[in-house]
Motif scaffolding. Sequence first.
Motif, mmCIF file in Angstrom:
data_model
loop_
_atom_site.group_PDB
_atom_site.id
_atom_site.type_symbol
_atom_site.label_atom_id
_atom_site.label_comp_id
_atom_site.label_asym_id
_atom_site.label_seq_id
_atom_site.Cartn_x
_atom_site.Cartn_y
_atom_site.Cartn_z
ATOM 1 N N ASN A 269 1.026 -1.264 0.068
ATOM 2 C CA ASN A 269 0.173 -0.009 -0.081
ATOM 3 C C ASN A 269 0.891 1.250 0.014
ATOM 4 O O ASN A 269 1.761 1.364 0.700
ATOM 5 N N VAL A 270 0.731 2.065 -1.110
ATOM 6 C CA VAL A 270 1.332 3.321 -1.070
ATOM 7 C C VAL A 270 0.492 4.761 -0.695
ATOM 8 O O VAL A 270 -0.347 4.778 -1.268
ATOM 9 N N MET A 271 0.866 5.285 0.481
ATOM 10 C CA MET A 271 0.134 6.112 1.112
ATOM 11 C C MET A 271 0.607 7.691 0.586
ATOM 12 O O MET A 271 1.517 8.321 1.205
ATOM 13 N N ARG A 272 0.519 7.955 -0.700
ATOM 14 C CA ARG A 272 0.703 9.203 -1.133
ATOM 15 C C ARG A 272 -0.367 9.765 -1.973
ATOM 16 O O ARG A 272 -1.247 9.159 -2.291
ATOM 17 N N ARG A 273 -0.541 11.222 -1.950
ATOM 18 C CA ARG A 273 -1.629 11.853 -2.567
ATOM 19 C C ARG A 273 -2.806 11.344 -2.260
ATOM 20 O O ARG A 273 -3.643 10.793 -3.051
ATOM 21 N N MET A 274 -3.018 11.469 -0.811
ATOM 22 C CA MET A 274 -4.293 10.640 -0.485
ATOM 23 C C MET A 274 -5.706 11.513 -0.544
ATOM 24 O O MET A 274 -6.229 12.120 0.517
ATOM 25 N N SER A 275 -6.023 11.510 -1.933
ATOM 26 C CA SER A 275 -7.424 12.418 -1.726
ATOM 27 C C SER A 275 -8.389 11.675 -1.422
ATOM 28 O O SER A 275 -8.334 10.515 -1.008
ATOM 29 N N VAL A 276 -9.442 12.345 -0.911
ATOM 30 C CA VAL A 276 -10.710 11.714 -0.534
ATOM 31 C C VAL A 276 -11.165 10.992 -1.480
ATOM 32 O O VAL A 276 -12.425 9.980 -1.431
ATOM 33 N N ASP A 277 -10.877 11.221 -2.646
ATOM 34 C CA ASP A 277 -11.777 10.547 -3.990
ATOM 35 C C ASP A 277 -10.613 9.381 -4.309
ATOM 36 O O ASP A 277 -9.495 9.459 -4.599
ATOM 37 N N CYS A 278 -11.386 8.356 -5.020
ATOM 38 C CA CYS A 278 -10.471 7.165 -5.679
ATOM 39 C C CYS A 278 -9.735 7.686 -6.871
ATOM 40 O O CYS A 278 -10.315 8.709 -7.645
ATOM 41 N N ASP A 279 -8.920 6.930 -7.368
ATOM 42 C CA ASP A 279 -8.363 7.215 -8.761
ATOM 43 C C ASP A 279 -9.389 7.068 -9.986
ATOM 44 O O ASP A 279 -9.154 7.507 -11.026
#
Length: 353
Positions: A269-279
């Motif tokens: 799991n990469v925890m970067r650029r954690m928007s509240v929205d999915c890709d």
Amino acid sequence: MDITRRDLFKLAGVAAVGAAGGQFGGAEAAKAKKILKLNAAPVVGSKNVTGTRYTGTAAKVYFTDKIDAEHLIKLYGKINGEIFGKVGIKLHTGEPNGPNILPRDMVRAFQAQVPNSNIIETNTLYDGARYTTEGHRQTLMTNGWDFCDVDIMDEFGGVNLPVRGGLHLKEVTMGGHLVDYDSVIVLTHYKGHAMGGFGGSLKNIAIGCASGQVGKVQVHGYKLSEMPPPGPSWFDGVSMPLKEEFMERMADSGKATCDHFGKHIVFLNVMRRMSVDCDCAGTRAAEPTCADVGILASTDILAIDQACCDLVWTADDTADLRERIESRHGLRQLTAMAEHKMGNPQYELIGID
């Protein structure tokens, strides 16, 4: 030096999250790092934000606050003992020009270190750029996923995998090519999600391996004949179940894939650029409001998603992401996996640096 497990978790959180995001003061971070050095890894016990009590053993979750190819490969080396044969790298390749997808150069360098591997994906349920295989392939080119083969697993149909003891589902139709692989590496961009609250390793396989127009209907419990584009109708509570039931359906689907591969599936799991929205939101995704944290790796799907959620709750700049998870009842993903005995909710977070 005597220190409680709870204090150690708190201080480890300062070192791990603070080093990545810079939200803690220098003196406090220095104190944490000194204690971590004295106590050595493993350094962190389970925080567990679900409110459920657990006792017994702990899974191993490896961690670095450095987000680059070198450390991704190093973490993989800690968990790859059972990976063999033809290897699928399950990646969310994203909607066109999505600003938050994993860096292509990092994934390219990682994939090059995994023999006989390629990226695996499936088409979407909603009508968009990845709804058809043809459109999906164009999106892959747009987003730079052209350095290795990308197997759109449901291009020629699906395969049914059983859900043993499912909470809602007895079987799920996965992309038909999934069973052609001996092993799977679940490489996940951990972030928020419009329906799931958060998207971790579970979401990556539960929805991401299900076939576009059959399996994803089963997982979502969608009740209408056609799926509209993402929008308000998704959240009316009539066309598909939300909150707890949706999390339980994801756990059912994830269990089917985990049971199929057994020991031959691992999680990063990469925890970067954690928007509240999915890709899957593409360019519409909200700009992240919290700092990057790092990369985690484990052979245990529950432990790694639990650890990521705990790190979100440990940080002091994640109010938006916590609200997204709480408002969707996303932590039910974790307790549903525990009920399915898919992994261990207790873990030791082991720094590799």
